[in-house]
Scaffold this motif. Structure first.
Motif, short mmCIF file in Angstrom:
data_model
loop_
_atom_site.label_atom_id
_atom_site.label_comp_id
_atom_site.label_asym_id
_atom_site.label_seq_id
_atom_site.Cartn_x
_atom_site.Cartn_y
_atom_site.Cartn_z
N LYS A 1 0.81 -1.21 0.00
CA LYS A 1 0.00 0.00 0.00
C LYS A 1 0.85 1.27 0.00
CE LYS A 1 -3.88 -2.18 2.38
NZ LYS A 1 -4.70 -2.20 3.63
N ALA A 2 2.15 1.10 -0.08
CA ALA A 2 3.09 2.23 -0.13
C ALA A 2 2.94 3.13 1.10
CB ALA A 2 2.88 3.05 -1.40
N ALA A 3 2.79 2.49 2.26
CA ALA A 3 2.71 3.26 3.49
C ALA A 3 4.08 3.81 3.85
CB ALA A 3 2.17 2.38 4.63
N ASP A 4 4.06 4.76 4.76
CA ASP A 4 5.31 5.37 5.20
C ASP A 4 6.20 4.31 5.86
OD1 ASP A 4 7.27 7.19 5.94
OD2 ASP A 4 6.27 7.68 7.83
N PRO A 5 7.46 4.14 5.41
CA PRO A 5 8.32 3.09 6.00
C PRO A 5 8.51 3.25 7.50
CG PRO A 5 9.26 3.92 3.95
CD PRO A 5 8.11 4.81 4.27
N GLN A 6 8.64 4.48 7.96
CA GLN A 6 8.79 4.69 9.40
C GLN A 6 7.55 4.25 10.16
OE1 GLN A 6 11.43 5.48 11.02
NE2 GLN A 6 10.46 5.60 13.04
N GLN A 7 6.39 4.53 9.61
CA GLN A 7 5.14 4.11 10.24
C GLN A 7 5.00 2.59 10.24
OE1 GLN A 7 1.70 5.85 8.43
NE2 GLN A 7 0.26 4.94 9.89
N ILE A 8 5.46 1.97 9.14
CA ILE A 8 5.40 0.51 9.08
C ILE A 8 6.29 -0.09 10.17
CG2 ILE A 8 5.95 -1.52 7.69
CD1 ILE A 8 5.25 0.07 5.22
N ARG A 9 7.50 0.45 10.32
CA ARG A 9 8.40 -0.08 11.32
C ARG A 9 7.83 0.08 12.73
NH1 ARG A 9 12.38 2.04 7.74
NH2 ARG A 9 12.41 4.03 8.85
N GLU A 10 7.24 1.22 13.02
CA GLU A 10 6.65 1.43 14.34
C GLU A 10 5.48 0.48 14.59
OE1 GLU A 10 5.64 5.50 14.55
OE2 GLU A 10 7.73 6.22 14.67
N SER A 11 4.66 0.29 13.56
CA SER A 11 3.52 -0.62 13.71
C SER A 11 3.98 -2.06 13.90
CB SER A 11 2.62 -0.52 12.48
OG SER A 11 1.55 -1.44 12.56
N VAL A 12 5.00 -2.46 13.14
CA VAL A 12 5.52 -3.82 13.26
C VAL A 12 6.15 -4.03 14.63
CG1 VAL A 12 7.33 -5.35 12.42
CG2 VAL A 12 5.81 -4.23 10.80
N ALA A 13 6.90 -3.03 15.12
CA ALA A 13 7.52 -3.15 16.44
C ALA A 13 6.47 -3.29 17.53
CB ALA A 13 8.40 -1.94 16.71
N SER A 14 5.39 -2.53 17.41
CA SER A 14 4.32 -2.62 18.41
C SER A 14 3.62 -3.98 18.36
CB SER A 14 3.30 -1.50 18.17
OG SER A 14 2.21 -1.60 19.06
N ASP A 15 3.34 -4.47 17.15
CA ASP A 15 2.66 -5.77 17.02
C ASP A 15 3.55 -6.91 17.50
OD1 ASP A 15 0.51 -4.45 15.97
OD2 ASP A 15 1.01 -4.88 13.87
N ALA A 16 4.85 -6.81 17.22
CA ALA A 16 5.77 -7.85 17.68
C ALA A 16 5.87 -7.86 19.19
CB ALA A 16 7.14 -7.65 17.04
N HIS A 17 5.87 -6.68 19.79
CA HIS A 17 5.88 -6.61 21.26
C HIS A 17 4.62 -7.23 21.84
CE1 HIS A 17 4.67 -4.52 25.02
NE2 HIS A 17 5.89 -4.88 25.37
N ASP A 18 3.48 -6.96 21.22
CA ASP A 18 2.22 -7.54 21.69
C ASP A 18 2.23 -9.06 21.58
OD1 ASP A 18 1.29 -5.00 22.18
OD2 ASP A 18 0.18 -4.83 20.29
N ALA A 19 2.95 -9.60 20.59
CA ALA A 19 3.01 -11.05 20.43
C ALA A 19 3.82 -11.70 21.53
CB ALA A 19 3.61 -11.40 19.06
#
Length: 265
Positions: free
Chosen positions: A105-123
């Motif tokens: 979806k061509a999202a902002d790379p920085q936003q993707i990294r922050e979202s991935v970091a948050s989801d990985a922490h939740d896991a």
């Protein structure tokens, strides 16, 4: 009939467990309670991990290989379509699919990294509390055992003082033997739980490295279609990828949530 099946005059069982509790007093009861709590916590952690722990399955590995060869919407779509009920319980499955879709979806790379970091922490977050409970039990059991020994020694010497020093050696040694029982019980509880805590922490580190490897593999693939046209990458893409790898690989204990809170952030 064996002694373990006998009962005393009050009708209370005189088996080994009741004798141990009687010798150790209230401290022994606390030790037994935390031992039961630790066993229940460990069983819960193993059952929870069997279903909800992030797993790098062969299907995910094949999907990432296809993504690296040709990053397109077919890869996450096929991965989501072919996922079974057990695969849908795998947090890493959702992390990989969401990361691929976000990049398409061509999202902002920085936003993707922050979202991935948050989801990985939740896991990884559900494993923090059980690990902490087991670590506390391993640290607390020897101290409780020592407390019981000190209390038992105080009682033994108090009885000796009441007899004005006329207590014989057998009576004194019997009191010391009973007092040392709690120390032995505390060590018996602490040693296996300390080993279990170290093993669980090792397994969580392996899971964290698995998550890092999978997500960095998805994030580091350059897109030549939708992302390159919709949001061209800046010249600092290589540096951002290296920074993402560093962010995913950080396992410092300096975060607010302890060892696991910074597993991917």
């Amino acid at each position: 009939m064996s002694d373990s099946l006998l009962t005393d005059a009050t009708g209370m069982s005189t088996g080994p467990l009741s004798q141990l509790l009687e010798m150790g007093g209230p401290v022994m009861m606390v030790l037994l309670a935390i031992a039961v709590a630790g066993i229940v916590t460990f069983v819960y952690l193993m059952l929870f991990g069997a279903f909800f722990a992030p797993r790098f399955t062969a299907r995910l590995k094949n999907a990432i290989n296809l993504w690296q060869q040709k990053p397109c919407s077919e890869v996450p779509g096929r991965l989501e379509q072919n996922a079974g009920r057990y695969s849908r319980l795998n947090p890493l499955h959702h992390l990989v699919v969401n990361t691929m879709n976000a990049r398409l979806k061509a999202a902002d790379p920085q936003q993707i990294r922050e979202s991935v970091a948050s989801d990985a922490h939740d896991a990884l977050e559900p494993f923090e509390a059980p690990l902490k409970i087991i670590e506390v039990i391993a640290a607390l059991a020897p101290l409780l055992g020592l407390l019981g020994t000190v209390m038992g020694m105080m009682e033994a010497f108090s009885a000796m003082a009441a007899t004005e020093g006329r207590a014989n050696a057998s009576q004194l040694s019997g009191g010391i033997y009973e007092a040392l029982t709690t120390t032995a019980a505390g060590l018996v509880i602490a040693i296996p739980f300390a080993a279990l805590a170290a093993w669980i922490e090792f397994r969580l580190r392996r899971i964290q490295k698995t998550i890092n490897s999978a997500l960095v593999s998805v994030m580091s693939v350059p897109l030549t279609t939708s992302e390159s046209h919709a949001a061209p990458e800046s010249p600092g893409t290589a540096a951002d990828t290296a920074a993402a790898h560093h962010r995913f690989s950080d396992y410092s204990a300096a975060g607010q949530q302890g060892r696991l809170a910074n597993a991917t952030g």
